[in-house]
Design a protein around this motif. Sequence first.
Motif, PDB file in Angstrom:
ATOM      1  N   TYR A  22      49.216  44.933  29.909  1.00  0.00           N
ATOM      2  CA  TYR A  22      48.270  44.595  30.988  1.00  0.00           C
ATOM      3  C   TYR A  22      47.223  45.708  31.150  1.00  0.00           C
ATOM      4  O   TYR A  22      46.023  45.457  31.218  1.00  0.00           O
ATOM      5  N   TYR A  27      42.487  47.534  31.765  1.00  0.00           N
ATOM      6  CA  TYR A  27      42.046  48.787  32.367  1.00  0.00           C
ATOM      7  C   TYR A  27      41.802  49.894  31.346  1.00  0.00           C
ATOM      8  O   TYR A  27      41.887  51.055  31.684  1.00  0.00           O
ATOM      9  N   GLY A  62      51.991  43.228  45.171  1.00  0.00           N
ATOM     10  CA  GLY A  62      51.672  42.630  43.866  1.00  0.00           C
ATOM     11  C   GLY A  62      50.879  43.597  43.018  1.00  0.00           C
ATOM     12  O   GLY A  62      50.030  43.215  42.216  1.00  0.00           O
ATOM     13  N   SER A 130      45.563  42.772  45.300  1.00  0.00           N
ATOM     14  CA  SER A 130      44.523  42.736  44.275  1.00  0.00           C
ATOM     15  C   SER A 130      44.947  41.833  43.132  1.00  0.00           C
ATOM     16  O   SER A 130      45.994  42.046  42.514  1.00  0.00           O
TER      17      SER A 130
HETATM   18  C1  LIG Z   1      47.391  39.932  37.796  1.00  0.00           C
HETATM   19  S1  LIG Z   1      48.676  41.027  38.273  1.00  0.00           S
HETATM   20  C2  LIG Z   1      47.726  42.020  39.403  1.00  0.00           C
HETATM   21  C3  LIG Z   1      48.117  43.477  39.303  1.00  0.00           C
HETATM   22  C4  LIG Z   1      47.295  44.444  40.148  1.00  0.00           C
HETATM   23  N1  LIG Z   1      47.394  44.140  41.575  1.00  0.00           N
HETATM   24  C5  LIG Z   1      45.841  44.526  39.730  1.00  0.00           C
HETATM   25  O1  LIG Z   1      44.956  44.394  40.585  1.00  0.00           O
HETATM   26  O2  LIG Z   1      45.586  44.773  38.550  1.00  0.00           O
HETATM   27  C6  LIG Z   1      49.692  40.006  39.332  1.00  0.00           C
HETATM   28  C7  LIG Z   1      50.840  40.769  40.009  1.00  0.00           C
HETATM   29  O3  LIG Z   1      51.528  39.892  40.929  1.00  0.00           O
HETATM   30  C8  LIG Z   1      52.905  40.272  40.960  1.00  0.00           C
HETATM   31  N2  LIG Z   1      53.708  39.142  41.462  1.00  0.00           N
HETATM   32  C9  LIG Z   1      53.865  37.895  40.919  1.00  0.00           C
HETATM   33  N3  LIG Z   1      54.675  37.130  41.686  1.00  0.00           N
HETATM   34  C10 LIG Z   1      55.057  37.904  42.749  1.00  0.00           C
HETATM   35  C11 LIG Z   1      55.884  37.686  43.902  1.00  0.00           C
HETATM   36  N4  LIG Z   1      56.504  36.513  44.121  1.00  0.00           N
HETATM   37  N5  LIG Z   1      56.016  38.699  44.810  1.00  0.00           N
HETATM   38  C12 LIG Z   1      55.392  39.898  44.609  1.00  0.00           C
HETATM   39  N6  LIG Z   1      54.603  40.165  43.543  1.00  0.00           N
HETATM   40  C13 LIG Z   1      54.442  39.187  42.622  1.00  0.00           C
HETATM   41  C14 LIG Z   1      53.210  40.616  39.513  1.00  0.00           C
HETATM   42  O4  LIG Z   1      54.310  41.500  39.420  1.00  0.00           O
HETATM   43  C15 LIG Z   1      51.899  41.274  39.050  1.00  0.00           C
HETATM   44  O5  LIG Z   1      51.993  42.678  39.190  1.00  0.00           O
END
Ligand SMILES: C[S@@+](CC[C@H](N)C(=O)[O-])C[C@H]1O[C@@H](n2cnc3c(N)ncnc32)[C@H](O)[C@@H]1O
Length: 183
Positions: A22, A27, A62, A130
């Motif tokens: 990722y 990034y 997240g 985010s």
């Molecule tokens: C696209 S990534 C975004 C990562 C970061 N916030 C960014 O801005 O780059 C989506 C994130 O959502 C988290 N996620 C997915 N389902 C989730 C849930 N049910 N509860 C908490 N986090 C969750 C994943 O672990 C992942 O890190």
Amino acid sequence: MSEFTNFTEGEYYEGHFDSQAYVKNFYSCPAEEKNFLAFVLRCLSRIFSAGEHKGKLLVDVGNGPSIHSLEIEKWLKSQKDGLDWKPMLHPSDLEATLKQQAKKVLKCDVRLDNPFYPHTLEPADCVITSLSLHGLSKLMRPGGLLVMIGVLGESFYKVDEQLFSCLGLSRDNIEEALSGLGL
Ligand SMILES: C[S@@+](CC[C@H](N)C(=O)[O-])C[C@H]1O[C@@H](n2cnc3c(N)ncnc32)[C@H](O)[C@@H]1O
């Protein structure tokens, strides 16, 4: 969104989300992504440097591995296989400052009544989300600050070849949901 038979939920992330890939994909500098990150960091700096928002507890939900989310336990502990954010952090002492500011990294599932179970957090003064999750008002004190970073209308994204689904929301969808929550 024909690629998906099911929306990619939390369990899918646990088994398939590759943090190293990722960071490499999003990034580590393709111009478009760099511009996005610079834009987000400028917005966050504007929001927080005006001195208008004060408080003790900021929760970033997240957050995955991204640096503007102040995350990554391995990175905090300077473990050998932790992600390397040095190329993005200027001046060079910023990394040490960020590590000092982050207080806790907790596993979180926003679908639970208590997303941080078995831990309990007091209502936060500020919640940031985010590129991830919405509807997080339950984590925040009344009158707190919710900062949402997202891309409108996106239905999926890829980490290497792995697809993850997104809710393709419009600005109106988001404003409606927030006003329904009284925000
Ligand atoms: C696209 S990534 C975004 C990562 C970061 N916030 C960014 O801005 O780059 C989506 C994130 O959502 C988290 N996620 C997915 N389902 C989730 C849930 N049910 N509860 C908490 N986090 C969750 C994943 O672990 C992942 O890190």
